[in-house]
Write a protein that holds these residues in place. Structure first.
Motif, mmCIF file in Angstrom:
data_model
loop_
_atom_site.group_PDB
_atom_site.id
_atom_site.type_symbol
_atom_site.label_atom_id
_atom_site.label_comp_id
_atom_site.label_asym_id
_atom_site.label_seq_id
_atom_site.Cartn_x
_atom_site.Cartn_y
_atom_site.Cartn_z
ATOM 1 N N ARG A 1 7.960 2.214 -4.876
ATOM 2 C CA ARG A 1 7.604 3.368 -4.829
ATOM 3 C C ARG A 1 6.286 3.434 -5.649
ATOM 4 N NH1 ARG A 1 9.437 7.389 -1.467
ATOM 5 N NH2 ARG A 1 11.258 6.387 -0.749
ATOM 6 N N CYS A 2 5.213 4.605 -5.178
ATOM 7 C CA CYS A 2 3.845 4.436 -5.970
ATOM 8 C C CYS A 2 3.943 5.053 -7.199
ATOM 9 C CB CYS A 2 3.021 5.061 -5.011
ATOM 10 S SG CYS A 2 1.440 5.699 -5.485
ATOM 11 N N GLU A 3 3.217 4.344 -8.272
ATOM 12 C CA GLU A 3 3.228 5.126 -9.671
ATOM 13 C C GLU A 3 2.638 6.423 -9.671
ATOM 14 O OE1 GLU A 3 1.242 2.298 -12.113
ATOM 15 O OE2 GLU A 3 2.823 0.702 -11.547
ATOM 16 N N ILE A 4 1.815 6.465 -8.758
ATOM 17 C CA ILE A 4 0.758 7.787 -8.871
ATOM 18 C C ILE A 4 1.650 8.854 -8.369
ATOM 19 C CG2 ILE A 4 -1.421 8.652 -8.269
ATOM 20 C CD1 ILE A 4 -2.477 5.910 -8.062
ATOM 21 N N CYS A 5 2.027 8.623 -6.971
ATOM 22 C CA CYS A 5 2.538 9.764 -6.363
ATOM 23 C C CYS A 5 3.988 9.817 -5.772
ATOM 24 C CB CYS A 5 1.652 9.945 -5.026
ATOM 25 S SG CYS A 5 1.771 9.032 -3.805
ATOM 26 N N GLY A 6 4.510 8.556 -6.063
ATOM 27 C CA GLY A 6 5.913 8.528 -5.786
ATOM 28 C C GLY A 6 6.188 8.098 -4.278
ATOM 29 N N GLY A 7 4.997 7.853 -3.395
ATOM 30 C CA GLY A 7 5.160 7.665 -2.081
ATOM 31 C C GLY A 7 5.888 6.268 -1.860
ATOM 32 N N GLU A 8 6.207 5.938 -0.815
ATOM 33 C CA GLU A 8 6.726 4.620 -0.169
ATOM 34 C C GLU A 8 5.817 3.540 -0.167
ATOM 35 O OE1 GLU A 8 8.920 2.540 3.406
ATOM 36 O OE2 GLU A 8 8.173 4.630 3.697
ATOM 37 N N VAL B 1 0.847 -1.283 -0.030
ATOM 38 C CA VAL B 1 -0.048 -0.033 -0.044
ATOM 39 C C VAL B 1 0.796 1.166 0.049
ATOM 40 C CG1 VAL B 1 -1.881 1.146 1.216
ATOM 41 C CG2 VAL B 1 -1.563 -1.363 1.555
ATOM 42 N N CYS B 2 0.303 2.304 -0.557
ATOM 43 C CA CYS B 2 1.268 3.455 -0.777
ATOM 44 C C CYS B 2 1.063 4.238 0.548
ATOM 45 C CB CYS B 2 0.773 4.413 -1.772
ATOM 46 S SG CYS B 2 1.477 5.880 -1.757
ATOM 47 N N ARG B 3 1.840 4.679 1.073
ATOM 48 C CA ARG B 3 2.170 5.331 2.509
ATOM 49 C C ARG B 3 1.276 6.699 2.368
ATOM 50 N NH1 ARG B 3 4.289 3.549 6.745
ATOM 51 N NH2 ARG B 3 5.880 2.059 6.290
ATOM 52 N N SER B 4 1.620 7.321 1.317
ATOM 53 C CA SER B 4 1.010 8.773 0.962
ATOM 54 C C SER B 4 -0.464 8.752 0.597
ATOM 55 C CB SER B 4 1.928 9.372 -0.201
ATOM 56 O OG SER B 4 3.077 9.279 0.342
ATOM 57 N N CYS B 5 -0.605 7.810 -0.623
ATOM 58 C CA CYS B 5 -2.170 8.300 -1.188
ATOM 59 C C CYS B 5 -3.167 6.784 -1.144
ATOM 60 C CB CYS B 5 -1.753 8.533 -2.715
ATOM 61 S SG CYS B 5 -1.638 7.101 -3.827
ATOM 62 N N GLY B 6 -2.525 5.913 -0.344
ATOM 63 C CA GLY B 6 -3.201 4.747 -0.165
ATOM 64 C C GLY B 6 -3.506 3.830 -1.427
HETATM 65 ZN ZN ZN Z 1 0.762 7.049 -3.811
#
Ligand code: ZN
Ligand code: ADP
Length: 217
Positions: A149-156, A129-134
């Motif tokens: 890393r998240c494809e959408i927002c780069g979050g971890e 799961v993305c820590r920033s955007c879920g």
């Molecule tokens: Zn994300």
């Protein structure tokens, strides 16, 4: 549109909710997400809920019912909502009926996502799961093109504390013991729509739109 999503952990409730949200003006209300935000922010509710969540047990009904009564009273819910992760017990379902009748709101249907236990274990133990955007990924079925890393927002991307095999098996037992009785509860009221993992010809949300149309016709 106002619907309730029912199904084992890992059945795809969150994914379906995201698909519906892209097409309909609805509030996506995930009790798991609200609880995790409370844990992160160290609120009294989060402090009370954390131990239950980490061990895969249900948070007590009174806490969840109070939390949802407040959430459903918020303005965005009058437009439409998707309940993802609530109700999860018969007392919660009964409380939901009282809350909705006070708000003079009704639901269009209860969508049951059908899935077998072994698929759940395989899916959830590989979920990230993305820590920033879920956003939700899966190491086996839907890896991020950007690694961890998240494809959408780069979050971890991270693995939830309760997505380990032993906790997953425990959550499945909780589901069968405490949540599955809701299937008969809603079926008796004529509210249940069964949705199985599709053959890929139509997405889950397309299948749902079709079922809601057929029911109205
Ligand atoms: Zn994300
Ligand atoms: P799942 O992937 O199991 O559907 P959720 O994110 O919905 O996970 O929920 C995570 C945890 O939060 C649950 O294991 C439980 O401890 C708690 N929880 C979420 N919704 C409820 C609820 N309606 N009643 C009691 N506990 C809940």
């Amino acid at each position: 549109m106002r619907i309730i999503l029912l199904g084992a952990p890992g059945a795809g409730k969150g994914t379906l909710a995201e698909q519906i949200k892209a097409k309909h003006p609805v509030a996506h209300i995930s009790t798991g997400d609200i609880l995790r935000a409370n844990v992160r922010n160290g609120t009294p509710l989060g402090t009370q809920a954390k131990g239950y969540m980490d061990s895969g047990r249900l948070v007590p009904d009174d806490l969840i019912i109070a939390m949802m009564k407040e959430r459903l009273g918020e303005k965005d819910c009058s437009e439409g909502f998707i309940l993802d992760g609530f109700p999860r017990t018969i007392p919660q379902a009964e409380a939901l009926e009282r809350i909705l009748s006070e708000l003079k709101l009704s639901v269009d249907g209860v969508v049951l996502l059908e899935i077998d236990d072994e698929t759940v274990v395989k899916r959830l133990s590989n979920r990230r799961v993305c820590r920033s955007c879920g956003a939700i990924y899966n190491v086996l079925y839907k890896p991020s093109k950007k690694g961890n890393r998240c494809e959408i927002c780069g979050g971890e991307l991270y693995q939830r504390d309760d997505d380990t095999e032993s906790v997953i098996r425990g959550r499945l037992k909780v589901y069968h013991d405490q949540t599955a009785p809701l299937i008969a509860f809603y079926d008796k009221k004529g509210m249940l729509l069964r949705l199985s993992q599709t053959d890929g010809a139509e997405s889950l949300s397309e299948a749902l739109d079709r079922m809601l149309r057929e029911r109205k016709a």
